[in-house]
Design a protein around this motif. Structure first.
Motif, PDB file in Angstrom:
ATOM      1  N   LEU A   1      15.663   0.833  16.690  1.00 27.86           N
ATOM      2  CA  LEU A   1      14.364   0.283  17.115  1.00 27.86           C
ATOM      3  C   LEU A   1      13.281   0.730  16.138  1.00 27.86           C
ATOM      4  N   TYR A   2      12.588  -0.223  15.563  1.00 29.63           N
ATOM      5  CA  TYR A   2      11.277   0.071  14.970  1.00 29.63           C
ATOM      6  C   TYR A   2      10.330  -0.963  15.580  1.00 29.63           C
ATOM      7  N   PRO A   3       9.891  -0.662  16.818  1.00 30.03           N
ATOM      8  CA  PRO A   3       9.154  -1.683  17.564  1.00 30.03           C
ATOM      9  C   PRO A   3       7.707  -1.802  17.079  1.00 30.03           C
TER      10      PRO A   3
ATOM     11  N   ARG B   1      19.868   9.354  16.461  1.00 32.27           N
ATOM     12  CA  ARG B   1      19.955   9.522  15.012  1.00 32.27           C
ATOM     13  C   ARG B   1      18.717   8.923  14.377  1.00 32.27           C
ATOM     14  N   TRP B   2      18.198   9.508  13.299  1.00 38.81           N
ATOM     15  CA  TRP B   2      17.109   8.880  12.540  1.00 38.81           C
ATOM     16  C   TRP B   2      17.217   9.300  11.085  1.00 38.81           C
ATOM     17  N   ILE B   3      17.593   8.361  10.216  1.00 37.27           N
ATOM     18  CA  ILE B   3      17.756   8.669   8.786  1.00 37.27           C
ATOM     19  C   ILE B   3      16.479   8.316   8.021  1.00 37.27           C
TER      20      ILE B   3
ATOM     21  N   GLY C   1       4.090  -3.900  13.410  1.00 37.70           N
ATOM     22  CA  GLY C   1       5.448  -3.436  13.110  1.00 37.70           C
ATOM     23  C   GLY C   1       5.474  -2.784  11.747  1.00 37.70           C
ATOM     24  N   ARG C   2       6.582  -2.095  11.458  1.00 38.42           N
ATOM     25  CA  ARG C   2       6.699  -1.361  10.190  1.00 38.42           C
ATOM     26  C   ARG C   2       7.503  -2.160   9.167  1.00 38.42           C
ATOM     27  N   LEU C   3       8.516  -2.873   9.669  1.00 34.60           N
ATOM     28  CA  LEU C   3       9.478  -3.491   8.750  1.00 34.60           C
ATOM     29  C   LEU C   3       9.065  -4.911   8.385  1.00 34.60           C
ATOM     30  N   ARG C   4       9.549  -5.351   7.250  1.00 35.79           N
ATOM     31  CA  ARG C   4       9.140  -6.644   6.730  1.00 35.79           C
ATOM     32  C   ARG C   4      10.139  -7.719   7.172  1.00 35.79           C
ATOM     33  N   LEU C   5       9.577  -8.866   7.604  1.00 34.51           N
ATOM     34  CA  LEU C   5      10.406  -9.921   8.198  1.00 34.51           C
ATOM     35  C   LEU C   5      11.387 -10.540   7.194  1.00 34.51           C
TER      36      LEU C   5
ATOM     37  N   SER D   1       8.557  10.360  16.637  1.00 32.87           N
ATOM     38  CA  SER D   1       7.196  10.887  16.420  1.00 32.87           C
ATOM     39  C   SER D   1       6.139   9.823  16.730  1.00 32.87           C
ATOM     40  N   ASN D   2       6.582   8.574  16.877  1.00 33.17           N
ATOM     41  CA  ASN D   2       5.635   7.496  17.221  1.00 33.17           C
ATOM     42  C   ASN D   2       5.568   7.247  18.723  1.00 33.17           C
ATOM     43  N   SER D   3       6.201   8.087  19.533  1.00 31.61           N
ATOM     44  CA  SER D   3       6.377   7.729  20.950  1.00 31.61           C
ATOM     45  C   SER D   3       5.050   7.477  21.670  1.00 31.61           C
TER      46      SER D   3
ATOM     47  N   GLY E   1       0.822  -1.206   0.000  1.00 30.74           N
ATOM     48  CA  GLY E   1       0.000   0.000   0.000  1.00 30.74           C
ATOM     49  C   GLY E   1       0.856   1.256   0.000  1.00 30.74           C
ATOM     50  N   GLU E   2       2.169   1.127  -0.330  1.00 26.97           N
ATOM     51  CA  GLU E   2       3.059   2.284  -0.348  1.00 26.97           C
ATOM     52  C   GLU E   2       3.271   2.742  -1.782  1.00 26.97           C
ATOM     53  N   THR E   3       3.390   4.062  -1.949  1.00 28.87           N
ATOM     54  CA  THR E   3       3.600   4.599  -3.290  1.00 28.87           C
ATOM     55  C   THR E   3       4.943   4.122  -3.822  1.00 28.87           C
TER      56      THR E   3
ATOM     57  N   PRO F   1      14.379  -4.201  -3.098  1.00 24.85           N
ATOM     58  CA  PRO F   1      15.298  -3.667  -4.106  1.00 24.85           C
ATOM     59  C   PRO F   1      15.818  -2.282  -3.785  1.00 24.85           C
ATOM     60  N   LEU F   2      15.013  -1.458  -3.090  1.00 28.64           N
ATOM     61  CA  LEU F   2      15.502  -0.110  -2.756  1.00 28.64           C
ATOM     62  C   LEU F   2      14.890   0.349  -1.432  1.00 28.64           C
ATOM     63  N   ASP F   3      15.577  -0.003  -0.368  1.00 33.67           N
ATOM     64  CA  ASP F   3      15.112   0.397   0.963  1.00 33.67           C
ATOM     65  C   ASP F   3      15.403   1.886   1.180  1.00 33.67           C
ATOM     66  N   GLY F   4      14.450   2.562   1.823  1.00 39.92           N
ATOM     67  CA  GLY F   4      14.616   4.009   2.084  1.00 39.92           C
ATOM     68  C   GLY F   4      14.208   4.860   0.903  1.00 39.92           C
ATOM     69  N   SER F   5      13.564   4.227  -0.086  1.00 37.42           N
ATOM     70  CA  SER F   5      13.321   4.938  -1.348  1.00 37.42           C
ATOM     71  C   SER F   5      12.363   6.118  -1.203  1.00 37.42           C
ATOM     72  N   SER F   6      11.569   6.160  -0.126  1.00 39.73           N
ATOM     73  CA  SER F   6      10.684   7.328   0.010  1.00 39.73           C
ATOM     74  C   SER F   6      11.513   8.594   0.216  1.00 39.73           C
TER      75      SER F   6
HETATM   76  P1  AFP Z   1      10.789   3.098   2.280  1.00 38.38           P
HETATM   77  O1  AFP Z   1      11.692   2.108   1.575  1.00 38.38           O
HETATM   78  O2  AFP Z   1       9.381   3.061   1.803  1.00 38.38           O
HETATM   79  O3  AFP Z   1      11.371   4.489   2.287  1.00 38.38           O
HETATM   80  O4  AFP Z   1      10.724   2.621   3.792  1.00 38.38           O
HETATM   81  C1  AFP Z   1      11.872   2.650   4.548  1.00 38.38           C
HETATM   82  C2  AFP Z   1      11.661   1.947   5.860  1.00 38.38           C
HETATM   83  O5  AFP Z   1      11.058   0.703   5.687  1.00 38.38           O
HETATM   84  C3  AFP Z   1      12.975   1.793   6.617  1.00 38.38           C
HETATM   85  O6  AFP Z   1      14.103   1.791   5.802  1.00 38.38           O
HETATM   86  C4  AFP Z   1      12.972   2.950   7.576  1.00 38.38           C
HETATM   87  O7  AFP Z   1      13.659   2.684   8.755  1.00 38.38           O
HETATM   88  C5  AFP Z   1      11.515   3.184   7.847  1.00 38.38           C
HETATM   89  O8  AFP Z   1      10.827   2.718   6.700  1.00 38.38           O
HETATM   90  C6  AFP Z   1      11.234   4.656   8.055  1.00 38.38           C
HETATM   91  O9  AFP Z   1       9.975   4.780   8.602  1.00 38.38           O
HETATM   92  P2  AFP Z   1       9.368   6.193   9.051  1.00 38.38           P
HETATM   93  O10 AFP Z   1       8.664   6.733   7.844  1.00 38.38           O
HETATM   94  O11 AFP Z   1       8.461   5.856  10.189  1.00 38.38           O
HETATM   95  O12 AFP Z   1      10.492   7.096   9.494  1.00 38.38           O
END
Ligand code: AFP
Length: 367
Positions: free
Chosen positions: A274-276, A254-256, A286-290, A223-225, A69-71, A122-127
């Motif tokens: 931590l992305y708990p 730090r938060w990239i 959770g946010r991340l994929r296993l 921001s998720n605290s 569901g992500e762009t 294939p491209l983590d962090g692409s947003s």
């Molecule tokens: P994208 O690949 O969609 O940019 O997602 C990156 C990610 O899965 C991971 O690399 C980051 O740690 C996390 O999302 C960032 O999440 P927030 O948007 O909550 O900062």
């Protein structure tokens, strides 16, 4: 030009293979194909706006979202294509799965089907790609369960990929930052290779990486605290209290928002990420994929003397239930991750009226 004094990735793989006299060479060839995909992505990322590759992927009628569901960015789609088409032909893979595809990818005829499964983001962090932040590719290699004689006629199915992280044969990531690096584990430590832009070769520059066991740096999306469980709040509050708090030392944050870049920083100088699991979206554990984020990064961390956890149990021990399953993830310096696990195991008094974790009672978050 100076004679290159770092071993190439090819030499490293050949020397590793000597430890397995029965190895066919399939595995090494697969890693070299993955490295080629990463080099192609690195070059495409480096062109940025000049290459016309920034912005959202759009099909007629508007933007496109992936199975999460992500762009999708143009570079998500391109990077996925590089992985598929640079690795599908070699006869090493039975099938693939990716963040960008809802269902497993079948190796097309006339290519031979092999004994490995490749799973990747294939491209983590692409947003963040449009703002020139470091991004990367993450991959994991598993053995395909199909018996050798049946591979040609057997399509891969989702269940084939649902193997715990302990079964990974290899894992790695490529980081497209100021330099392009490939970080790899084949189960005997973690090695880092830097792409020589002149030779187009990954050179072994960071042998046997080790994550320091202690740290004064943590990474979390603060921001998720308000959605965090009590043990996570406790841990972060104690870090923020610094030298005058129970930890007795100051911490840096730090938060990239690009996990692969955070993982690399932690591998280089320690830290905890931590992305708990939280209560932001009850449907999302959770946010991340296993399979293609937590497991490969977890394998690398553990192989480098760090630790990776759901907060409760080692992430590599989780039995996956679906291809795109999400999970809470904590990784990095061993003593910090163990502390976070300890906080989760201790009974806590929850002050929040919190539908996911129940309200105002003594309980264990991991129970
Ligand atoms: P994208 O690949 O969609 O940019 O997602 C990156 C990610 O899965 C991971 O690399 C980051 O740690 C996390 O999302 C960032 O999440 P927030 O948007 O909550 O900062």
């Amino acid at each position: 030009m100076a004679f290159p004094h770092h071993p190439t990735l090819t030499r490293f793989l050949i020397e590793e293979r000597c430890r397995f006299p029965d190895a066919s060479g399939d595995f090494n060839a697969l890693i070299l194909d993955v490295a080629m995909a990463c080099k192609s992505i690195a070059r495409t990322v480096a062109y940025g706006e000049l290459g016309g590759v920034l912005g959202n992927h759009a099909e007629e009628g508007g933007g496109v979202v992936n199975v999460q569901g992500e762009t999708q960015k143009k570079l998500d789609v391109l990077s996925n294509e590089f992985f598929l088409h640079i690795t599908e032909w070699g006869g090493h893979l039975a099938g693939m799965a990716s963040e960008e595809m809802a269902v497993p990818y079948q190796i097309p005829a006339p290519y031979r089907r092999g004994k490995y499964l490749l799973v990747f983001d294939p491209l983590d962090g692409s947003s963040n790609i449009d703002v020139n932040v470091s991004v990367g590719s993450i991959f994991s290699i598993l053995r395909a369960p199909q018996p050798e004689g049946k591979r040609a006629e057997c399509d891969v199915v989702e269940a084939d990929f649902l193997q715990p992280g302990t079964r990974q044969v290899a894992a790695g990531y490529a980081l497209y930052g100021p330099t392009t690096m490939l970080v790899l584990t084949v189960g005997s430590g973690v090695n880092g290779f830097t792409l020589d832009p002149n030779l187009g070769e990954f050179m072994l520059t960071h042998p046997q990486l080790q994550v320091p066991v202690d740290t004064q740096e943590f990474a979390i999306n603060a921001s998720n605290s308000r959605f965090w469980a009590a043990p996570v709040k406790r841990y972060v509050d104690e870090c923020l209290a610094g030298a005058v708090g129970t930890r007795g030392k100051d911490f840096n944050m730090r938060w990239i928002a690009s996990m692969v870049a955070e993982a690399h920083r932690i591998l280089m100088r320690g830290g905890v990420f931590l992305y708990p699991r939280d209560t932001k979206d009850a449907a999302r554990p959770g946010r991340l994929r296993l399979l293609y984020e937590a497991n490969p990064i977890g394998f690398i961390m553990e192989q480098a003397g760090g630790r990776a956890s759901t907060g409760c149990i080692p992430v590599l021990e989780v039995q996956p239930e679906s291809l795109h399953q999400r999970i809470g993830l904590v990784f990095g310096s061993k003593h910090e991750v163990e502390r976070i696990e300890r906080y989760h195991a201790e009974p806590v008094h929850i002050e929040l009226d919190n539908p996911l974790f129940h309200d105002r009672s003594l309980f264990r978050v991991c129970a």
